[in-house]
Each structure stands twice: as structure tokens, then as C-alpha cells.
Design a protein around this motif. Structure first.
Motif, mmCIF file in Angstrom:
data_model
loop_
_atom_site.group_PDB
_atom_site.id
_atom_site.type_symbol
_atom_site.label_atom_id
_atom_site.label_comp_id
_atom_site.label_asym_id
_atom_site.label_seq_id
_atom_site.Cartn_x
_atom_site.Cartn_y
_atom_site.Cartn_z
ATOM 1 N N ALA A 91 0.784 -1.283 0.034
ATOM 2 C CA ALA A 91 -0.103 0.040 -0.051
ATOM 3 C C ALA A 91 0.878 1.197 0.071
ATOM 4 C CB ALA A 91 -1.026 -0.057 1.200
ATOM 5 N N CYS A 92 1.958 1.006 0.581
ATOM 6 C CA CYS A 92 2.845 2.268 0.659
ATOM 7 C C CYS A 92 4.103 2.326 -0.366
ATOM 8 C CB CYS A 92 3.359 2.621 2.009
ATOM 9 S SG CYS A 92 4.917 1.478 2.426
ATOM 10 N N GLY A 93 3.826 1.348 -1.206
ATOM 11 C CA GLY A 93 4.798 1.278 -2.411
ATOM 12 C C GLY A 93 6.167 0.746 -2.011
ATOM 13 N N ASP A 94 6.199 0.050 -0.919
ATOM 14 C CA ASP A 94 7.401 -0.646 -0.464
ATOM 15 C C ASP A 94 7.555 -2.047 -1.025
ATOM 16 O OD1 ASP A 94 9.982 -1.443 0.441
ATOM 17 O OD2 ASP A 94 9.033 -1.546 2.647
ATOM 18 N N LYS A 95 8.503 -2.456 -1.907
ATOM 19 C CA LYS A 95 8.575 -3.757 -2.571
ATOM 20 C C LYS A 95 9.170 -4.639 -1.754
ATOM 21 C CE LYS A 95 5.987 -2.092 -6.129
ATOM 22 N NZ LYS A 95 4.879 -1.673 -5.751
ATOM 23 N N ASP A 96 9.655 -4.348 -0.672
ATOM 24 C CA ASP A 96 10.543 -5.394 0.144
ATOM 25 C C ASP A 96 9.596 -6.226 1.007
ATOM 26 O OD1 ASP A 96 12.673 -6.788 1.503
ATOM 27 O OD2 ASP A 96 13.138 -5.105 3.067
ATOM 28 N N LEU A 97 9.266 -7.296 0.426
ATOM 29 C CA LEU A 97 8.315 -8.293 1.066
ATOM 30 C C LEU A 97 8.756 -9.579 1.369
ATOM 31 C CD1 LEU A 97 5.456 -7.945 -1.786
ATOM 32 C CD2 LEU A 97 5.779 -6.681 0.498
ATOM 33 N N PHE A 98 10.180 -9.908 1.055
ATOM 34 C CA PHE A 98 10.845 -11.103 1.447
ATOM 35 C C PHE A 98 10.562 -11.460 2.950
ATOM 36 C CE2 PHE A 98 14.335 -13.829 2.985
ATOM 37 C CZ PHE A 98 14.154 -14.746 2.225
ATOM 38 N N GLY A 99 10.798 -10.620 3.778
ATOM 39 C CA GLY A 99 10.736 -11.204 5.301
ATOM 40 C C GLY A 99 9.429 -11.362 5.762
ATOM 41 N N PRO A 100 8.179 -10.629 5.195
ATOM 42 C CA PRO A 100 6.869 -11.182 5.785
ATOM 43 C C PRO A 100 6.328 -12.397 4.828
ATOM 44 C CG PRO A 100 6.711 -8.829 5.095
ATOM 45 C CD PRO A 100 8.172 -9.304 4.924
ATOM 46 N N MET A 101 6.800 -12.513 3.729
ATOM 47 C CA MET A 101 6.211 -13.599 2.839
ATOM 48 C C MET A 101 7.052 -14.762 3.472
ATOM 49 S SD MET A 101 4.255 -12.673 0.625
ATOM 50 C CE MET A 101 4.063 -14.090 -0.337
ATOM 51 N N LEU A 102 8.480 -14.778 3.691
ATOM 52 C CA LEU A 102 9.068 -16.144 4.326
ATOM 53 C C LEU A 102 8.464 -16.313 5.604
ATOM 54 C CD1 LEU A 102 11.347 -18.010 4.077
ATOM 55 C CD2 LEU A 102 12.714 -16.291 5.780
ATOM 56 N N LEU A 103 7.897 -15.484 6.233
ATOM 57 C CA LEU A 103 7.538 -15.788 7.728
ATOM 58 C C LEU A 103 5.810 -16.542 7.323
ATOM 59 C CD1 LEU A 103 8.696 -12.824 10.029
ATOM 60 C CD2 LEU A 103 9.204 -15.329 10.171
ATOM 61 N N ILE A 104 5.132 -16.091 6.538
ATOM 62 C CA ILE A 104 3.916 -16.514 6.239
ATOM 63 C C ILE A 104 3.942 -18.054 5.731
ATOM 64 C CG2 ILE A 104 2.008 -16.636 4.415
ATOM 65 C CD1 ILE A 104 2.087 -13.430 4.500
ATOM 66 N N VAL A 105 5.065 -18.192 4.691
ATOM 67 C CA VAL A 105 5.359 -19.589 4.307
ATOM 68 C C VAL A 105 5.767 -20.645 5.656
ATOM 69 C CG1 VAL A 105 6.862 -21.041 2.995
ATOM 70 C CG2 VAL A 105 6.083 -18.969 2.100
ATOM 71 N N LEU A 106 6.667 -19.977 6.287
ATOM 72 C CA LEU A 106 7.054 -20.737 7.487
ATOM 73 C C LEU A 106 5.720 -21.182 8.456
ATOM 74 C CD1 LEU A 106 10.436 -19.224 8.320
ATOM 75 C CD2 LEU A 106 10.197 -21.197 7.682
ATOM 76 N N THR A 107 4.861 -20.137 8.821
ATOM 77 C CA THR A 107 3.830 -20.073 9.658
ATOM 78 C C THR A 107 2.967 -21.199 8.834
ATOM 79 O OG1 THR A 107 3.640 -17.862 10.406
ATOM 80 C CG2 THR A 107 1.622 -19.163 10.267
ATOM 81 N N ALA A 108 2.743 -21.454 7.642
ATOM 82 C CA ALA A 108 1.931 -22.211 6.834
ATOM 83 C C ALA A 108 2.363 -23.592 7.201
ATOM 84 C CB ALA A 108 1.439 -21.883 5.506
ATOM 85 N N THR A 109 3.757 -23.840 6.834
ATOM 86 C CA THR A 109 4.453 -25.128 6.831
ATOM 87 C C THR A 109 4.479 -25.720 8.085
ATOM 88 O OG1 THR A 109 5.791 -24.298 5.201
ATOM 89 C CG2 THR A 109 6.327 -26.240 6.394
ATOM 90 N N SER A 110 4.710 -24.718 9.212
ATOM 91 C CA SER A 110 4.651 -25.202 10.949
ATOM 92 C C SER A 110 3.333 -25.818 11.001
ATOM 93 C CB SER A 110 5.202 -24.126 11.583
ATOM 94 O OG SER A 110 5.265 -24.640 13.030
ATOM 95 N N TRP A 111 2.212 -25.023 10.926
ATOM 96 C CA TRP A 111 0.976 -25.374 11.091
ATOM 97 C C TRP A 111 0.449 -26.674 10.428
ATOM 98 C CZ3 TRP A 111 -3.309 -26.047 8.020
ATOM 99 C CH2 TRP A 111 -4.625 -26.075 8.562
ATOM 100 N N TYR A 112 0.795 -26.826 9.083
ATOM 101 C CA TYR A 112 0.394 -27.937 8.248
ATOM 102 C C TYR A 112 0.980 -29.044 8.785
ATOM 103 C CZ TYR A 112 -0.504 -30.885 4.421
ATOM 104 O OH TYR A 112 -1.026 -32.156 3.681
ATOM 105 N N PHE A 113 2.311 -29.228 9.179
ATOM 106 C CA PHE A 113 3.025 -30.459 9.528
ATOM 107 C C PHE A 113 3.071 -30.535 11.078
ATOM 108 C CE2 PHE A 113 5.140 -29.861 5.488
ATOM 109 C CZ PHE A 113 4.857 -31.023 4.711
ATOM 110 N N ARG A 114 2.455 -29.989 11.889
ATOM 111 C CA ARG A 114 2.531 -30.118 13.487
ATOM 112 C C ARG A 114 1.931 -31.466 13.856
ATOM 113 N NH1 ARG A 114 -2.315 -27.789 11.915
ATOM 114 N NH2 ARG A 114 -3.908 -27.824 13.283
ATOM 115 N N PRO A 115 2.435 -32.028 14.777
ATOM 116 C CA PRO A 115 2.107 -33.277 15.377
ATOM 117 C C PRO A 115 0.588 -33.255 15.677
ATOM 118 C CG PRO A 115 4.204 -32.559 16.356
ATOM 119 C CD PRO A 115 3.711 -31.379 15.509
ATOM 120 N N ALA A 116 0.155 -34.538 15.660
ATOM 121 C CA ALA A 116 -1.284 -34.759 16.308
ATOM 122 C C ALA A 116 -1.583 -34.065 17.572
ATOM 123 C CB ALA A 116 -1.572 -36.177 16.239
ATOM 124 N N GLU A 117 -0.571 -34.140 18.485
ATOM 125 C CA GLU A 117 -0.802 -33.826 19.880
ATOM 126 C C GLU A 117 -0.632 -32.413 20.002
ATOM 127 O OE1 GLU A 117 3.849 -34.688 19.491
ATOM 128 O OE2 GLU A 117 1.582 -35.800 19.075
#
Length: 126
Positions: A91-117
Motif C-alpha cells: 500500500a505504501c509502495g515498498d516492494k521489500d516483501l521477502f521477510g513477511p512472505m517468508l514468515l507466512i510460508v514458515l507459519t503455514a508449513t509449521s501449522w500444516y506439519f504439526r504433530p497430532a498432539e
């Protein structure tokens, strides 16, 4: 849970936790660069404290044993925070998205592969 999935879970969770913890600390101590970035994005200084505290609490929730519903909330909070960061940067024209995009991918990966317990029990009504 297979050994492969367990390894994927712990690698993603470790990197996610390190990323959220480090950025949470940077936000809490209000490093100059982080404060300038928040001003560029249009947020007030106190927003750094709010986001920093919630990130650190989210890391604790994801790493401690038990409390699967709390973990779900932490993962959701991480996803909402990082997707909000991506939208704010765009929205503010900043194209530096690597950090937040990486953390989104890590969040989704951790959530998806979490153990049953670490998943909440879903009650079925029959």
C-alpha cells in the motif's frame, strides 16, 4: 507422524520462532530502522509494542507443549500479522516483501506439519 514430517515441522517451527522472536524484540526495543519503517507504513510508535509483545507470546504458545487451541490462535495471529505486513508494504509502495512472505510460508508449513498432539481435538456431533 513420519520422521520426514517431524523434521519439516521442527525446521519450519524453529525458523518461524527465531524470525518472530527476533522481530518482536526489535520492535519492543524500538530500533531506529524499525521505527522509521513503521512511520513509512503509516503506523504510530505504540504499534511496535503491541506487535512485539504478541509475537513473543505467540512464539511461546507455539513452542510449549499442550494447549493446542492456543497454538491455533498463535498461528492465526502470525498469519494475520504477516499478511497485514505484506499489504501495508504494498500500500505504501515498498516492494521489500521477502521477510513477511517468508514468515507466512514458515507459519503455514509449521501449522500444516504439526504433530497430532499439537492439534486441537475436533468434536463430532452424530
Amino acid at each position: 507422524m513420519s520422521k520426514r514430517n517431524k523434521i519439516i515441522y521442527w525446521i519450519a517451527t524453529a525458523w518461524l520462532s527465531l524470525g518472530m522472536l527476533s522481530t518482536g524484540i526489535v520492535q519492543l526495543i524500538r530500533m531506529k530502522k524499525e521505527t522509521e519503517l513503521m512511520h513509512l507504513l503509516g503506523y504510530p510508535d505504540y504499534f511496535l509494542t503491541i506487535i512485539g509483545v504478541w509475537k513473543i507470546l505467540g512464539v511461546i504458545a507455539v513452542l510449549i507443549p499442550r494447549f493446542p487451541v492456543l497454538k491455533e490462535w498463535a498461528y492465526a495471529g502470525f498469519f494475520f500479522t504477516m499478511s497485514g505486513a505484506v499489504i501495508s508494504h504494498l500500500a505504501c509502495g515498498d516492494k521489500d516483501l521477502f521477510g513477511p512472505m517468508l514468515l507466512i510460508v514458515l507459519t503455514a508449513t509449521s501449522w500444516y506439519f504439526r504433530p497430532a498432539e499439537r492439534k486441537p481435538v475436533v468434536a463430532s456431533i452424530n
